[in-house]
Design a protein around this motif. Structure first.
Motif, PDB file in Angstrom:
ATOM      1  N   LEU A 159      -3.707  -7.669  11.324  1.00 32.30           N
ATOM      2  CA  LEU A 159      -3.498  -7.921   9.904  1.00 32.30           C
ATOM      3  C   LEU A 159      -4.883  -7.997   9.273  1.00 32.30           C
ATOM      4  O   LEU A 159      -5.681  -8.875   9.626  1.00 32.30           O
ATOM      5  N   LEU A 160      -5.173  -7.053   8.385  1.00 32.76           N
ATOM      6  CA  LEU A 160      -6.499  -6.962   7.779  1.00 32.76           C
ATOM      7  C   LEU A 160      -6.397  -6.489   6.342  1.00 32.76           C
ATOM      8  O   LEU A 160      -5.415  -5.841   5.968  1.00 32.76           O
ATOM      9  N   TRP A 161      -7.448  -6.767   5.574  1.00 36.99           N
ATOM     10  CA  TRP A 161      -7.569  -6.263   4.214  1.00 36.99           C
ATOM     11  C   TRP A 161      -8.915  -5.590   4.059  1.00 36.99           C
ATOM     12  O   TRP A 161      -9.930  -6.075   4.577  1.00 36.99           O
ATOM     13  N   GLY A 171       0.017  -3.457  12.195  1.00 35.80           N
ATOM     14  CA  GLY A 171       0.420  -2.574  13.276  1.00 35.80           C
ATOM     15  C   GLY A 171       1.572  -3.099  14.108  1.00 35.80           C
ATOM     16  O   GLY A 171       1.905  -4.277  14.079  1.00 35.80           O
ATOM     17  N   ASP A 172       2.166  -2.180  14.851  1.00 29.60           N
ATOM     18  CA  ASP A 172       3.222  -2.478  15.819  1.00 29.60           C
ATOM     19  C   ASP A 172       2.798  -1.857  17.139  1.00 29.60           C
ATOM     20  O   ASP A 172       2.752  -0.634  17.280  1.00 29.60           O
ATOM     21  N   THR A 173       2.478  -2.714  18.105  1.00 30.14           N
ATOM     22  CA  THR A 173       1.983  -2.219  19.389  1.00 30.14           C
ATOM     23  C   THR A 173       3.001  -1.345  20.096  1.00 30.14           C
ATOM     24  O   THR A 173       2.643  -0.305  20.671  1.00 30.14           O
ATOM     25  N   LEU A 174       4.262  -1.748  20.075  1.00 24.87           N
ATOM     26  CA  LEU A 174       5.277  -0.967  20.785  1.00 24.87           C
ATOM     27  C   LEU A 174       5.494   0.395  20.133  1.00 24.87           C
ATOM     28  O   LEU A 174       5.857   1.366  20.818  1.00 24.87           O
ATOM     29  N   ALA A 175       5.294   0.491  18.842  1.00 27.98           N
ATOM     30  CA  ALA A 175       5.404   1.776  18.150  1.00 27.98           C
ATOM     31  C   ALA A 175       4.107   2.586  18.261  1.00 27.98           C
ATOM     32  O   ALA A 175       4.073   3.746  17.850  1.00 27.98           O
ATOM     33  N   MET A 178      -0.848   1.828  13.826  1.00 28.46           N
ATOM     34  CA  MET A 178      -1.334   0.928  12.797  1.00 28.46           C
ATOM     35  C   MET A 178      -1.133   1.623  11.457  1.00 28.46           C
ATOM     36  O   MET A 178      -1.528   2.779  11.295  1.00 28.46           O
ATOM     37  N   ASP A 179      -0.496   0.927  10.543  1.00 24.65           N
ATOM     38  CA  ASP A 179      -0.240   1.478   9.216  1.00 24.65           C
ATOM     39  C   ASP A 179      -1.196   0.883   8.194  1.00 24.65           C
ATOM     40  O   ASP A 179      -1.693  -0.231   8.350  1.00 24.65           O
ATOM     41  N   VAL A 180      -1.436   1.640   7.134  1.00 25.81           N
ATOM     42  CA  VAL A 180      -2.204   1.150   5.994  1.00 25.81           C
ATOM     43  C   VAL A 180      -1.278   1.109   4.788  1.00 25.81           C
ATOM     44  O   VAL A 180      -0.450   2.005   4.602  1.00 25.81           O
ATOM     45  N   TYR A 181      -1.405   0.049   4.007  1.00 23.79           N
ATOM     46  CA  TYR A 181      -0.570  -0.169   2.822  1.00 23.79           C
ATOM     47  C   TYR A 181      -1.459  -0.206   1.584  1.00 23.79           C
ATOM     48  O   TYR A 181      -2.609  -0.663   1.651  1.00 23.79           O
ATOM     49  N   ASP A 182      -0.930   0.208   0.462  1.00 24.87           N
ATOM     50  CA  ASP A 182      -1.562  -0.123  -0.810  1.00 24.87           C
ATOM     51  C   ASP A 182      -1.341  -1.612  -1.041  1.00 24.87           C
ATOM     52  O   ASP A 182      -0.248  -2.127  -0.805  1.00 24.87           O
ATOM     53  N   PHE A 183      -2.377  -2.303  -1.517  1.00 24.60           N
ATOM     54  CA  PHE A 183      -2.268  -3.752  -1.663  1.00 24.60           C
ATOM     55  C   PHE A 183      -2.711  -4.176  -3.052  1.00 24.60           C
ATOM     56  O   PHE A 183      -3.775  -3.772  -3.527  1.00 24.60           O
ATOM     57  N   ASP A 184      -1.884  -5.002  -3.683  1.00 22.07           N
ATOM     58  CA  ASP A 184      -2.220  -5.597  -4.970  1.00 22.07           C
ATOM     59  C   ASP A 184      -2.628  -7.048  -4.725  1.00 22.07           C
ATOM     60  O   ASP A 184      -1.781  -7.891  -4.413  1.00 22.07           O
ATOM     61  N   MET A 185      -3.908  -7.334  -4.840  1.00 23.81           N
ATOM     62  CA  MET A 185      -4.417  -8.644  -4.462  1.00 23.81           C
ATOM     63  C   MET A 185      -3.867  -9.745  -5.358  1.00 23.81           C
ATOM     64  O   MET A 185      -3.591 -10.858  -4.904  1.00 23.81           O
ATOM     65  N   MET A 189       1.312  -8.115  -3.033  1.00 28.71           N
ATOM     66  CA  MET A 189       2.338  -7.141  -2.671  1.00 28.71           C
ATOM     67  C   MET A 189       1.720  -5.963  -1.926  1.00 28.71           C
ATOM     68  O   MET A 189       0.731  -5.377  -2.368  1.00 28.71           O
ATOM     69  N   ALA A 190       2.345  -5.636  -0.780  1.00 33.16           N
ATOM     70  CA  ALA A 190       1.958  -4.476   0.018  1.00 33.16           C
ATOM     71  C   ALA A 190       3.021  -3.390  -0.151  1.00 33.16           C
ATOM     72  O   ALA A 190       4.213  -3.676  -0.118  1.00 33.16           O
ATOM     73  N   SER A 191       2.578  -2.145  -0.318  1.00 31.53           N
ATOM     74  CA  SER A 191       3.527  -1.061  -0.566  1.00 31.53           C
ATOM     75  C   SER A 191       2.990   0.247   0.004  1.00 31.53           C
ATOM     76  O   SER A 191       1.832   0.339   0.414  1.00 31.53           O
ATOM     77  N   ASN A 192       3.849   1.257   0.028  1.00 32.46           N
ATOM     78  CA  ASN A 192       3.477   2.614   0.428  1.00 32.46           C
ATOM     79  C   ASN A 192       2.851   2.679   1.822  1.00 32.46           C
ATOM     80  O   ASN A 192       1.748   3.206   1.998  1.00 32.46           O
ATOM     81  N   PRO A 193       3.536   2.170   2.863  1.00 33.21           N
ATOM     82  CA  PRO A 193       2.963   2.245   4.212  1.00 33.21           C
ATOM     83  C   PRO A 193       2.879   3.683   4.712  1.00 33.21           C
ATOM     84  O   PRO A 193       3.774   4.490   4.487  1.00 33.21           O
ATOM     85  N   ARG A 194       1.769   3.990   5.380  1.00 34.61           N
ATOM     86  CA  ARG A 194       1.610   5.295   6.029  1.00 34.61           C
ATOM     87  C   ARG A 194       0.700   5.123   7.234  1.00 34.61           C
ATOM     88  O   ARG A 194      -0.041   4.125   7.333  1.00 34.61           O
ATOM     89  N   LEU A 195       0.764   6.069   8.152  1.00 33.93           N
ATOM     90  CA  LEU A 195       0.022   5.962   9.401  1.00 33.93           C
ATOM     91  C   LEU A 195      -1.484   5.939   9.141  1.00 33.93           C
ATOM     92  O   LEU A 195      -2.010   6.791   8.424  1.00 33.93           O
ATOM     93  N   PHE A 196      -2.147   4.955   9.752  1.00 28.96           N
ATOM     94  CA  PHE A 196      -3.607   4.894   9.711  1.00 28.96           C
ATOM     95  C   PHE A 196      -4.197   5.452  10.998  1.00 28.96           C
ATOM     96  O   PHE A 196      -5.091   6.288  10.975  1.00 28.96           O
ATOM     97  N   CYS A 197      -3.682   4.977  12.154  1.00 30.93           N
ATOM     98  CA  CYS A 197      -4.196   5.481  13.422  1.00 30.93           C
ATOM     99  C   CYS A 197      -3.166   5.276  14.528  1.00 30.93           C
ATOM    100  O   CYS A 197      -2.308   4.397  14.449  1.00 30.93           O
TER     101      CYS A 197
END
Length: 295
Positions: A159-161, A171-175, A178-185, A189-197
């Motif tokens: 969990l990082l910003w 991230g989900d280790t079993l999956a 690691m996903d990256v989200y758009d974040f409104d500080m 609110m976190a939104s629009n998850p997509r694969l980071f790595c």
């Protein structure tokens, strides 16, 4: 840069996790989940404290109001180190009795983010098979208000910003992602998850730290290394470490350039003498600060 230090040579954790650096007091905090213990260490004085609990504990973070917020097996509680008293606070995942706390971090606005997973630790510390993806991700505000963001997680980790506050990583280790989200500080609110790595062949993704340039340093459980990813999710470098299961890391030290790495002796064959030790690397790169819980 890759010389590995062992600052507490006699300390070993069954499942070391959740490192937190308090820059104001120059103190490193972390936990031993299986050992049901939390630690506080001031490197300048080599002063080590240990607190034990009657529950699995996955995180300990300072509170702005004093004392600590701890993530126990099924709930969050306030911990007063002077008296040893625990005061129940909230249970973000109370609707999943099969789960336990796992990942946790505080965002720059002081909100506590709490990731869970199916409990895989038996009453005597023995391994229990994970049979379902029942984990959740929840945000806990300073007033105790809880907001759920994700469900059906295998093992919640990282969990990082981003330094500019516009991105959140989870991230989900079993999956194996690691996903990256758009974040409104402002709203949290976190939104629009997509694969980071996603990396094959170098262990499983565990906890991470982020530096001031937005590079992510990810501990690879079972992979004996830390992988540094650039802000585009590409591998920047791989740092081998002398333990099988590095579990998480955090930047600390006076200049925030020391990467402290927790590890687990559990789930190893015992052939590496440093399994479960706290490791340290001088990186020459300043890390992003940790934040106290605002409640």
């Amino acid at each position: 840069m890759t010389e590995i230090q062992t600052p507490l040579p006699d300390l070993r954790c069954q499942l070391g996790e959740g490192p937190f650096w308090d820059q104001h007091s120059q103190t490193l905090y972390w936990v031993d989940i299986i050992g049901k213990a939390a630690f506080a260490w001031k490197p300048a004085q080599n002063d080590l404290q240990k607190w034990t609990f009657n529950s699995l504990i996955s995180a300990i973070v300072p509170r702005e109001a004093g004392g600590f917020l701890v993530a126990l097996h099924r709930e969050l509680a306030f911990f007063d180190p002077a008296s040893g008293n625990l005061t129940p606070f909230v249970a973000p995942d109370a609707d999943h009795s099969e789960n336990r706390s796992n990942e946790a971090r505080v965002d720059p606005m002081g909100r506590f983010w709490h990731g869970t997973m199916q409990n895989n630790i038996g009453p005597n510390g023995e391994a229990v098979a994970i049979t379902q993806h029942s984990g959740t991700l929840n945000r806990v505000d300073a007033n105790g208000k809880m907001t759920r963001f994700c469900e059906n997680i295998g093992i919640s980790n990282t969990l990082l910003w981003s330094p500019d506050g516009t991105r959140m990583y989870f991230g989900d280790t079993l999956a194996n992602r690691m996903d990256v989200y758009d974040f409104d500080m402002a709203s949290g609110m976190a939104s629009n998850p997509r694969l980071f790595c996603s990396v094959e062949g170098r262990g499983g993704m565990d906890g991470s730290a982020i530096d001031q340039d937005g590079f992510i340093w990810n501990a690879r459980y079972g992979g004996s290394c830390i992988i540094r990813f650039n802000p585009d999710g590409e591998i920047d470098r791989i740092i081998d470490v002398p333990v099988t299961n590095p579990t998480s890391c955090v930047f600390g030290g006076p200049d925030m350039t020391t990467l402290y790495i927790t590890s687990a002796a559990d789930d190893t064959d015992g052939t590496k003498p440093l399994e479960g030790a706290l490791l340290a690397i001088e990186t020459g790169v300043a890390g992003a600060p940790c934040h106290a819980f605002a409640g």
